[in-house]
Design a protein around this motif. Sequence first.
Motif, PDB file in Angstrom:
ATOM      1  N   ASP A   1       0.803  -1.219   0.000  1.00  0.00           N
ATOM      2  CA  ASP A   1       0.000   0.000   0.000  1.00  0.00           C
ATOM      3  C   ASP A   1       0.839   1.274   0.000  1.00  0.00           C
ATOM      4  O   ASP A   1       0.295   2.378  -0.111  1.00  0.00           O
ATOM      5  N   SER A   2       2.154   1.149   0.096  1.00  0.00           N
ATOM      6  CA  SER A   2       3.025   2.325   0.003  1.00  0.00           C
ATOM      7  C   SER A   2       2.982   2.942  -1.388  1.00  0.00           C
ATOM      8  O   SER A   2       3.489   4.048  -1.601  1.00  0.00           O
ATOM      9  N   CYS A   3       2.318   2.265  -2.347  1.00  0.00           N
ATOM     10  CA  CYS A   3       2.105   2.843  -3.677  1.00  0.00           C
ATOM     11  C   CYS A   3       1.227   4.091  -3.605  1.00  0.00           C
ATOM     12  O   CYS A   3       1.086   4.820  -4.591  1.00  0.00           O
ATOM     13  N   LEU A   4       0.629   4.360  -2.444  1.00  0.00           N
ATOM     14  CA  LEU A   4      -0.136   5.591  -2.226  1.00  0.00           C
ATOM     15  C   LEU A   4       0.678   6.821  -2.593  1.00  0.00           C
ATOM     16  O   LEU A   4       0.141   7.801  -3.131  1.00  0.00           O
ATOM     17  N   GLU A   5       1.970   6.783  -2.296  1.00  0.00           N
ATOM     18  CA  GLU A   5       2.852   7.918  -2.585  1.00  0.00           C
ATOM     19  C   GLU A   5       2.749   8.334  -4.046  1.00  0.00           C
ATOM     20  O   GLU A   5       2.633   9.530  -4.363  1.00  0.00           O
ATOM     21  N   GLU A   6       2.758   7.357  -4.938  1.00  0.00           N
ATOM     22  CA  GLU A   6       2.712   7.645  -6.368  1.00  0.00           C
ATOM     23  C   GLU A   6       1.288   7.949  -6.827  1.00  0.00           C
ATOM     24  O   GLU A   6       1.059   8.914  -7.572  1.00  0.00           O
ATOM     25  N   ILE A   7       0.316   7.170  -6.392  1.00  0.00           N
ATOM     26  CA  ILE A   7      -1.070   7.342  -6.851  1.00  0.00           C
ATOM     27  C   ILE A   7      -1.614   8.717  -6.480  1.00  0.00           C
ATOM     28  O   ILE A   7      -2.284   9.382  -7.289  1.00  0.00           O
ATOM     29  N   TYR A   8      -1.324   9.190  -5.276  1.00  0.00           N
ATOM     30  CA  TYR A   8      -1.939  10.445  -4.813  1.00  0.00           C
ATOM     31  C   TYR A   8      -1.293  11.696  -5.394  1.00  0.00           C
ATOM     32  O   TYR A   8      -1.779  12.807  -5.174  1.00  0.00           O
ATOM     33  N   LYS A   9      -0.253  11.529  -6.193  1.00  0.00           N
ATOM     34  CA  LYS A   9       0.252  12.662  -6.972  1.00  0.00           C
ATOM     35  C   LYS A   9      -0.824  13.158  -7.935  1.00  0.00           C
ATOM     36  O   LYS A   9      -0.878  14.342  -8.270  1.00  0.00           O
ATOM     37  N   HIS A  10      -1.677  12.241  -8.383  1.00  0.00           N
ATOM     38  CA  HIS A  10      -2.790  12.580  -9.275  1.00  0.00           C
ATOM     39  C   HIS A  10      -3.717  13.604  -8.624  1.00  0.00           C
ATOM     40  O   HIS A  10      -4.380  14.382  -9.307  1.00  0.00           O
ATOM     41  N   PHE A  11      -3.778  13.567  -7.301  1.00  0.00           N
ATOM     42  CA  PHE A  11      -4.667  14.464  -6.554  1.00  0.00           C
ATOM     43  C   PHE A  11      -3.934  15.688  -6.010  1.00  0.00           C
ATOM     44  O   PHE A  11      -4.469  16.414  -5.176  1.00  0.00           O
ATOM     45  N   GLY A  12      -2.672  15.893  -6.426  1.00  0.00           N
ATOM     46  CA  GLY A  12      -1.910  17.049  -5.984  1.00  0.00           C
ATOM     47  C   GLY A  12      -1.205  16.869  -4.656  1.00  0.00           C
ATOM     48  O   GLY A  12      -0.713  17.834  -4.071  1.00  0.00           O
ATOM     49  N   VAL A  13      -1.134  15.621  -4.159  1.00  0.00           N
ATOM     50  CA  VAL A  13      -0.535  15.342  -2.844  1.00  0.00           C
ATOM     51  C   VAL A  13       0.901  14.854  -3.025  1.00  0.00           C
ATOM     52  O   VAL A  13       1.150  13.900  -3.766  1.00  0.00           O
ATOM     53  N   THR A  14       1.838  15.497  -2.335  1.00  0.00           N
ATOM     54  CA  THR A  14       3.232  15.049  -2.358  1.00  0.00           C
ATOM     55  C   THR A  14       3.583  14.404  -1.022  1.00  0.00           C
ATOM     56  O   THR A  14       3.020  14.753   0.021  1.00  0.00           O
ATOM     57  N   THR A  15       4.513  13.475  -1.071  1.00  0.00           N
ATOM     58  CA  THR A  15       4.979  12.759   0.117  1.00  0.00           C
ATOM     59  C   THR A  15       6.446  13.058   0.325  1.00  0.00           C
ATOM     60  O   THR A  15       7.271  12.777  -0.549  1.00  0.00           O
ATOM     61  N   THR A  16       6.765  13.655   1.465  1.00  0.00           N
ATOM     62  CA  THR A  16       8.154  13.952   1.796  1.00  0.00           C
ATOM     63  C   THR A  16       8.577  13.052   2.947  1.00  0.00           C
ATOM     64  O   THR A  16       7.959  13.068   4.021  1.00  0.00           O
ATOM     65  N   PHE A  17       9.615  12.243   2.704  1.00  0.00           N
ATOM     66  CA  PHE A  17      10.094  11.333   3.734  1.00  0.00           C
ATOM     67  C   PHE A  17      11.055  12.060   4.667  1.00  0.00           C
ATOM     68  O   PHE A  17      12.063  12.613   4.241  1.00  0.00           O
ATOM     69  N   LYS A  18      10.696  12.074   5.944  1.00  0.00           N
ATOM     70  CA  LYS A  18      11.547  12.626   6.989  1.00  0.00           C
ATOM     71  C   LYS A  18      12.150  11.450   7.756  1.00  0.00           C
ATOM     72  O   LYS A  18      11.926  10.294   7.413  1.00  0.00           O
ATOM     73  N   GLU A  19      12.875  11.740   8.822  1.00  0.00           N
ATOM     74  CA  GLU A  19      13.398  10.668   9.664  1.00  0.00           C
ATOM     75  C   GLU A  19      12.236   9.986  10.389  1.00  0.00           C
ATOM     76  O   GLU A  19      11.588  10.576  11.243  1.00  0.00           O
ATOM     77  N   ASN A  20      11.942   8.748   9.995  1.00  0.00           N
ATOM     78  CA  ASN A  20      10.912   7.938  10.651  1.00  0.00           C
ATOM     79  C   ASN A  20       9.493   8.475  10.474  1.00  0.00           C
ATOM     80  O   ASN A  20       8.596   8.137  11.235  1.00  0.00           O
ATOM     81  N   SER A  21       9.258   9.336   9.466  1.00  0.00           N
ATOM     82  CA  SER A  21       7.913   9.887   9.270  1.00  0.00           C
ATOM     83  C   SER A  21       7.739  10.342   7.819  1.00  0.00           C
ATOM     84  O   SER A  21       8.704  10.416   7.051  1.00  0.00           O
ATOM     85  N   ILE A  22       6.491  10.649   7.469  1.00  0.00           N
ATOM     86  CA  ILE A  22       6.202  11.238   6.161  1.00  0.00           C
ATOM     87  C   ILE A  22       5.366  12.499   6.350  1.00  0.00           C
ATOM     88  O   ILE A  22       4.538  12.582   7.261  1.00  0.00           O
ATOM     89  N   LEU A  23       5.602  13.481   5.488  1.00  0.00           N
ATOM     90  CA  LEU A  23       4.823  14.716   5.469  1.00  0.00           C
ATOM     91  C   LEU A  23       3.997  14.727   4.193  1.00  0.00           C
ATOM     92  O   LEU A  23       4.554  14.691   3.087  1.00  0.00           O
ATOM     93  N   LEU A  24       2.675  14.748   4.340  1.00  0.00           N
ATOM     94  CA  LEU A  24       1.771  14.808   3.190  1.00  0.00           C
ATOM     95  C   LEU A  24       1.329  16.254   2.993  1.00  0.00           C
ATOM     96  O   LEU A  24       0.854  16.896   3.935  1.00  0.00           O
ATOM     97  N   THR A  25       1.500  16.771   1.779  1.00  0.00           N
ATOM     98  CA  THR A  25       1.190  18.167   1.500  1.00  0.00           C
ATOM     99  C   THR A  25       0.373  18.279   0.219  1.00  0.00           C
ATOM    100  O   THR A  25       0.696  17.650  -0.788  1.00  0.00           O
ATOM    101  N   LYS A  26      -0.692  19.095   0.259  1.00  0.00           N
ATOM    102  CA  LYS A  26      -1.468  19.394  -0.956  1.00  0.00           C
ATOM    103  C   LYS A  26      -0.755  20.557  -1.649  1.00  0.00           C
ATOM    104  O   LYS A  26      -0.918  21.709  -1.293  1.00  0.00           O
ATOM    105  N   GLU A  27       0.065  20.228  -2.644  1.00  0.00           N
ATOM    106  CA  GLU A  27       0.900  21.234  -3.299  1.00  0.00           C
ATOM    107  C   GLU A  27       0.211  21.915  -4.468  1.00  0.00           C
ATOM    108  O   GLU A  27       0.570  23.033  -4.829  1.00  0.00           O
ATOM    109  N   LYS A  28      -0.764  21.252  -5.078  1.00  0.00           N
ATOM    110  CA  LYS A  28      -1.466  21.840  -6.223  1.00  0.00           C
ATOM    111  C   LYS A  28      -2.840  21.200  -6.352  1.00  0.00           C
ATOM    112  O   LYS A  28      -3.151  20.219  -5.681  1.00  0.00           O
ATOM    113  N   GLU A  29      -3.668  21.771  -7.223  1.00  0.00           N
ATOM    114  CA  GLU A  29      -4.996  21.208  -7.440  1.00  0.00           C
ATOM    115  C   GLU A  29      -4.886  19.849  -8.133  1.00  0.00           C
ATOM    116  O   GLU A  29      -3.901  19.549  -8.806  1.00  0.00           O
TER     117      GLU A  29
END
Length: 409
Positions: free
Chosen positions: A248-276
């Motif tokens: 299910d980690s394929c979410l990172e790639e699929i949700y780019k379609h919805f304008g969501v980026t995934t930034t990997f931090k130390e032991n965490s991820i930051l989800l950001t709505k970068e565009k429409e």
Amino acid sequence: MDLRLKTEDFNSGTHITISGSKSESNRLLILQQLYPDLQIENLSNSDDTHHLQGALTSDNTIADIGHAGTAMRFLTAFFATQEGVTKVLQGSDRMHNRPIEILVNALHDLGADIEYVEKEGYPPLKISGRKLTKEKVSINGNVSSQYISALMLIAPSLEKGLKIELVGKITSVPYINMTLQLLAQLEVEAKFEGQVIKIKPKSTVEKQTIVVESDWSSASYFYSIIALSKVGSSVKLSAYKKDSLQGDSCLEEIYKHFGVTTTFKENSILLTKEKEHSSAVLKEDLKNAPDIAQTIAVTCFGLGIACDLTGLHTLKIKETDRLEALREELTKLGADISVTNESLHLKPSLKIKENIQIATYNDHRMAMAFAPLALKVSLGVLEAEVVTKSYRNFWKDMLSVGIQNVTIK
């Protein structure tokens, strides 16, 4: 417990810690029974994992695993190898209508003593553990990967190991690979080449601790929330890593379609709505990650875009028929949707009906997949406590990001 959901202010920047992956936890608990020197940290706090732990540690002859499909499959194989131990595995009414004949047949071929207590091909099962001496078995590759993983998990405890031949098309490969990689961490020799999995026997392992990564399926609901939010919104999730074992980690790639980026931090991820979001039709084959289909379908509906999701044949035998459940509940909200035995097709929607009561069908993922729509309209979720099957703190975490949930029954 029935809830009414609404959102007044989204709490951007919230940090949520999600418990360990149910898929990893349940595999490791079986392996820990075979290799007691294995220690596990960050176990899932889901009902499924609690049921599995309870069955493994109880001396009772009857083990009731509720709705926990993974527990039913893994325990069937495990108890079949436990010489001198007799167990009756039973569960909920729905569990007694979920087929298990393919796995039982494979175990019978290995010499297991398993009887159907009621209906042929379905739980409850009476399992009389014995030494399994055969080293080869065949099983269809297009069935639930849990059947295959159940055989893989017991393989190193067998005297000669096990050769598993997968017949036909193979689905849910990431879950097979997850099992392989967990075996590799225990230095069990295992290979998956073509249609064959070969696992060598191993009697002991070195003392070690494995830390379970947080559950990516649970992360999907926050991906949906960010997708349905305003540009600039974000949420931080712990504890995740880039080289995940989970399909299910394929979410990172699929949700780019919805304008969501995934930034990997130390032991965490930051989800950001970068565009429409993109207005194009989302086309995805989810045969390797069917558990996120409900989340994706609801995200598309909430954004008013079309999707064609395929590879969903295993959803017919989950906690409910998830394809029919999605069709029914999305239609109530105003969606133009059709389903087949293995696909879902959603047309763009201009409006979402308000104050609709979403039925959950005893399925945790129905409750959680629809919750993010509260960012768009007020809605109800019936029997909302079902989320504890995989995510006990779900409603508390929804409140943290601003989705208010008021008990109405």
